[in-house]
Design a protein around this motif. Structure first.
Motif, PDB file in Angstrom:
ATOM      1  N   ARG A  55      -6.030   1.268  -5.378  1.00  0.00           N
ATOM      2  CA  ARG A  55      -4.684   1.462  -5.919  1.00  0.00           C
ATOM      3  C   ARG A  55      -4.638   2.578  -6.938  1.00  0.00           C
ATOM      4  O   ARG A  55      -3.665   3.303  -7.023  1.00  0.00           O
ATOM      5  N   PRO A  77       2.631   2.417  -7.029  1.00  0.00           N
ATOM      6  CA  PRO A  77       1.844   1.381  -7.695  1.00  0.00           C
ATOM      7  C   PRO A  77       2.582   0.798  -8.898  1.00  0.00           C
ATOM      8  O   PRO A  77       3.122   1.521  -9.735  1.00  0.00           O
ATOM      9  N   LYS A 123       0.816  -1.208   0.000  1.00  0.00           N
ATOM     10  CA  LYS A 123       0.000   0.000   0.000  1.00  0.00           C
ATOM     11  C   LYS A 123       0.852   1.260   0.000  1.00  0.00           C
ATOM     12  O   LYS A 123       0.536   2.240  -0.643  1.00  0.00           O
TER      13      LYS A 123
END
Lengths: 171, 141
Positions: free
Chosen positions: B136, A162, A158
């Protein structure tokens, strides 16, 4: 359907590829309805056209929307897939005709399924949940494992940046 | 997209019917096409539609993460529990005939609970995957 597939191959914009594969799934679902496999058609329409389109769009949001150019010509993969397809078509000629009552698949265990001692009117449900309950338990466990693995993979990262590319095939 | 008024209103109108259809597919699976897997996916699709139109954070308030994760595991446990119930009533594992005095009713009862288990796990997994992706990407697309 063939038009959808060929456009799918030729298009490089990933957004239109996702939309086209959704269209392909819907066409597939109509074919399954025509083959009287309504349960499978329902699954195809909801999973193939619905959920996976949304998930792929979510994945697309994480990466670039143009497919990268190939580094080398894909002749070997093309030859492999073409020959596999040709083999499959050749094998399909050996299958019994559609709906033939003398076909081997209708001879062994199907008569017992059709007697249907569970007296559940939908035979598909009876086979899935009762005759083959162990299989379906295994399938449910597979789905659970997929979800658990996804949680394990994605939750830990997290805080890091990404890297969404490799997640695409999970959808 | 989450600020689109038309989509929001249409979504609010449609989502109850999507969920109702999912329940119909679930509980009518004995008689018509459908069953746990399809119902689970349709429930998840309805909730994902809600998340798309109202934003993931709102959806997380309606169906929080702990609930989704509990659904994930409890579905498999319900299924396995049906098998154990068969053992307790003196039959084999996943033997539904012993679940009721009337064997046919026992079959119906067993299939019912098994399908409930499948639907719970499937909708939980689908929702969880969507939540993961959406959180995300950082925005509510």
């Amino acid at each position: 359907m063939a038009i959808a597939v060929f456009t799918l191959i030729l298009t490089r914009n990933l957004f239109s590829v996702i939309v086209l594969s959704g269209i392909y799934s819907f066409l597939m679902a109509t074919i399954l309805v025509a083959l009287d496999a309504v349960d499978v058609a329902m699954t195809e329409a909801s999973v193939g056209a619905g959920i996976s389109t949304v998930l792929l769009l979510g994945a697309l949001h994480l990466c670039k929307s143009e497919e990268a150019k190939h580094a080398h010509k894909p002749w070997l993969p093309l030859a492999v897939s073409l020959s596999t397809g040709a083999l499959l078509v050749y094998g399909a000629f050996g299958l019994p005709t559609f709906g033939d009552p003398a076909a081997p698949i209708h001879q062994n265990v199907v008569p017992r399924y059709m007697q249907n001692e569970t007296e559940v009117p939908n035979v598909v449900t009876a086979v899935l949940a009762s005759f083959r309950g162990y299989d379906t338990l295994g399938e449910t466990t597979v789905v659970f494992t997929a979800g658990a693995g996804l949680i394990a993979l994605l939750r830990r990262r997290k805080k890091t940046e990404p890297e969404g590319m490799q997640r695409k095939d999970d959808a | 997209m989450s600020n689109d008024l038309v989509l929001r209103v249409i979504g609010r109108l449609l989502i109850p019917f999507i969920l109702l259809f999912a329940l119909y597919v679930q509980f009518h699976g004995d008689f018509g096409p459908g069953g746990g897997f399809q119902a689970g996916v349709i429930i998840a699709a309805g909730l994902i539609f809600f998340a798309l139109t109202h934003g993931v954070d709102t959806a997380r308030k309606v169906v929080p993460d702990w609930l989704v994760e509990t659904m994930l595991a409890s579905g498999v446990l319900i299924y396995a529990g049906v098998g154990l119930a068969g053992l307790l009533f003196g039959g084999n594992y996943l033997d539904y005939f012993v679940l009721d005095h009337n064997p046919v009713h026992g079959q119906h009862r067993g299939i019912f609970w098994v399908e409930v288990g499948v639907a719970t796990t499937v909708s939980g997994v689908m929702l969880k995957i969507y939540y993961m992706f959406a959180s995300r990407s950082g925005s509510e697309d």
